[in-house]
Design an enzyme around this catalytic site. Structure first.
Site, PDB file in Angstrom:
ATOM      1  N   CYS A 384       0.847  -1.210   0.000  1.00 46.13           N
ATOM      2  CA  CYS A 384       0.000   0.000   0.000  1.00 46.13           C
ATOM      3  C   CYS A 384       0.877   1.252   0.000  1.00 46.13           C
ATOM      4  O   CYS A 384       1.717   1.443   0.878  1.00 46.13           O
ATOM      5  CB  CYS A 384      -0.911  -0.034   1.218  1.00 46.13           C
ATOM      6  SG  CYS A 384      -1.622   1.569   1.605  1.00 46.13           S
ATOM      7  N   CYS A 387       0.794   3.298   3.207  1.00 47.97           N
ATOM      8  CA  CYS A 387       1.591   2.724   4.302  1.00 47.97           C
ATOM      9  C   CYS A 387       3.058   3.038   4.065  1.00 47.97           C
ATOM     10  O   CYS A 387       3.782   3.425   4.987  1.00 47.97           O
ATOM     11  CB  CYS A 387       1.389   1.209   4.367  1.00 47.97           C
ATOM     12  SG  CYS A 387      -0.318   0.714   4.641  1.00 47.97           S
TER      13      CYS A 387
END
Ligand code: SF4
Length: 464
Positions: A384, A387
């Site tokens: 991600c 993230c």
């Protein structure tokens, strides 16, 4: 009111003859000395055309929704344009360093009457000012959801008067709204999310509007939403909606202020003495429907004032949902740029100060009444991008908290763990950050989009 009369008289026609349109507009609008308004020359050109200005909502199923004559100004039709022949990625690169005025001018020049500005009633009034400054004819449309603030309606009126234009309003289908409200009530979005209501009140009317165009102009900016708008190009083939010719690639989306910072937009509006929505003076930054918009505090991100009861990264109403990358919403994403050659994904948040938790560890943390130490845990997926973007600040946070008695952990919550994390750990999107207080098993979710170390530290200090 002249507008009501004209809308009735043309209700069933989407292919009015030019003579009719000219007649309607010369009686509806007052002459203006502004450069962009209809000049006699343009009028006479319009008379000669065999096809008149197209309705924005060419697909509308209900006659009472058509307001063709509300077109902002006339622009010569640019017919037979094909969006497929142009390389828009290259064009976006070429225009990347151009000013909003240059981009707007290019857009209006290329598409004439087949393009319109989407106006939300907030600071995207800057788009109208830029269009006005080009001296070219332009069209403006807006979605009246029926749930806007009174201040926004007054602002629409002020903008129409300031520029001597008519905004082409699009309304939701009354039967669809009626069914939703009768079934679920007026505020169902607080309980089951804003998507359904936005779909009826915004997305479908927008889709109807765009089916009458070949291109549209939005006020999207990269700095508006770090989660969803950070990659917005100045021009792109619309990844979601279809235009007049139908099919994928039939609509082009222009974002002239994609690279402009919010502060610079405001400096521009002040300098040009452009009217603004009075809600801004009350602390509103991003403005949408009244029940789903609130003022934000100094330092809060503007998108925190929208759908604040939902996860940060879902904050697109559907109008720009092409911004939401697949990997952001699908925990089983395949393609990503952190893949190794063998298909495995590099882990992130690697630090001696961060403890990697397994499913039993998380279950234990959830059950543990009167735990000795408080915990902060990030639920993440290594692929991600959001993230990855907060990795440095989370590692720094863990270093700062070292020896403080506060534990810092991470739990990979994609794949097989996703359902558990959604059910038990309030996972909506990645990353989700949870604080487990010392004396309670119930975790507290970090709801801000700000993931710098100072913001995370402020969250921890407020709770430990
Ligand atoms: Fe409905 Fe809120 Fe979406 Fe407006 S912003 S359409 S009120 S859910």
């Amino acid at each position: 009111m002249a507008l009501a009369v004209t809308s009735t008289s043309i209700a069933s026609s989407s292919s009015l003859r030019a003579e009719q349109v000219v007649q309607l507009n010369t009686t509806t609008f007052q002459p203006s000395d502004r450069a962009h308004m209809v000049s006699p020359m343009v009028l006479s050109l319009s008379v000669k055309r065999s096809v008149a200005v197209k309705a924005l909502n060419a697909e509308s199923r209900r006659n009472d929704a058509i307001v063709t004559s509300a077109a902002t100004t006339f622009a010569p039709d640019v017919m037979e344009k094909s969006v497929e022949v142009e390389d828009f990625e290259k064009l976006a690169k070429d225009l990347e360093n151009s000013s909003p005025l240059e981009i707007m001018d290019k857009a209006l020049e290329k598409y004439g009457n087949d393009i319109a500005i989407a106006f939300s009633g907030a600071e995207d009034v800057a788009l109208i000012e830029y269009a006005h400054l080009t001296g070219r004819p332009y069209r403006v449309f807006s979605l009246d959801t029926g749930r806007l603030n009174p201040e926004t309606y007054k602002f629409f009126d002020a903008v129409e008067k300031h520029y001597n234009i008519r905004i082409e309003y699009m309304f939701p289908d009354s039967v669809e709204v009626q069914a939703l409200v009768r079934t679920k009530g007026l505020f169902s979005f607080y309980e089951d999310g804003h998507q359904e209501c936005c779909r009826l009140r915004k997305v479908r009317p927008l889709r109807r509007a765009l089916k009458g165009l070949r291109a549209w102009i939005t006020g999207q900016r990269k700095d508006q939403s770090p989660g969803t708008r950070s990659q917005v190009p100045v021009v792109q083939v619309d990844p979601v909606f279809e235009g007049l010719d139908g099919g994928s690639g039939s609509l082009v989306k222009w974002n002239p202020v994609a690279n402009v910072a919010g502060n610079d937009i405001w400096n521009f509006l002040r300098t040009m003495d452009v009217p603004v929505n009075s809600l801004h003076a009350q602390g509103y930054v991003s403005i949408g429907c009244e029940p789903c918009t609130r003022a934000v505090l100094p330092g809060q991100h503007e998108r925190e004032g929208r759908w604040w009861w939902e996860d940060a990264k879902a904050k697109e109403c559907g109008l720009h949902k092409g911004n939401i990358k697949e990997e952001s919403v699908n925990a089983n994403a395949n393609g990503n740029d952190t893949l190794h050659a063998n298909g495995s994904v590099s882990d992130i948040f690697n630090s001696d100060d961060i403890l990697s938790l397994t499913r039993p560890g998380m279950e234990n943390l959830l059950k543990m009444e009167g735990r000795k130490d408080p915990w902060i845990v990030v639920l993440y997926a290594p692929w991600c991008q959001f993230c990855q973007a907060m990795e440095a600040s989370y590692v720094e946070l863990a270093e700062k908290l070292g020896g403080s008695g506060m534990k810092v952990g991470k739990f990979r919550a994609d794949g097989d763990e996703k359902a558990f994390a959604q059910q038990e750990l309030q996972l909506g999107s990645f990353p989700t950050i949870l604080f487990f207080p010392k004396h309670s098993s119930r975790p507290i979710k970090y709801s801000s989009e700000k993931r710098d170390v100072d913001s995370l530290m402020a969250f921890v200090n407020a709770l430990r």
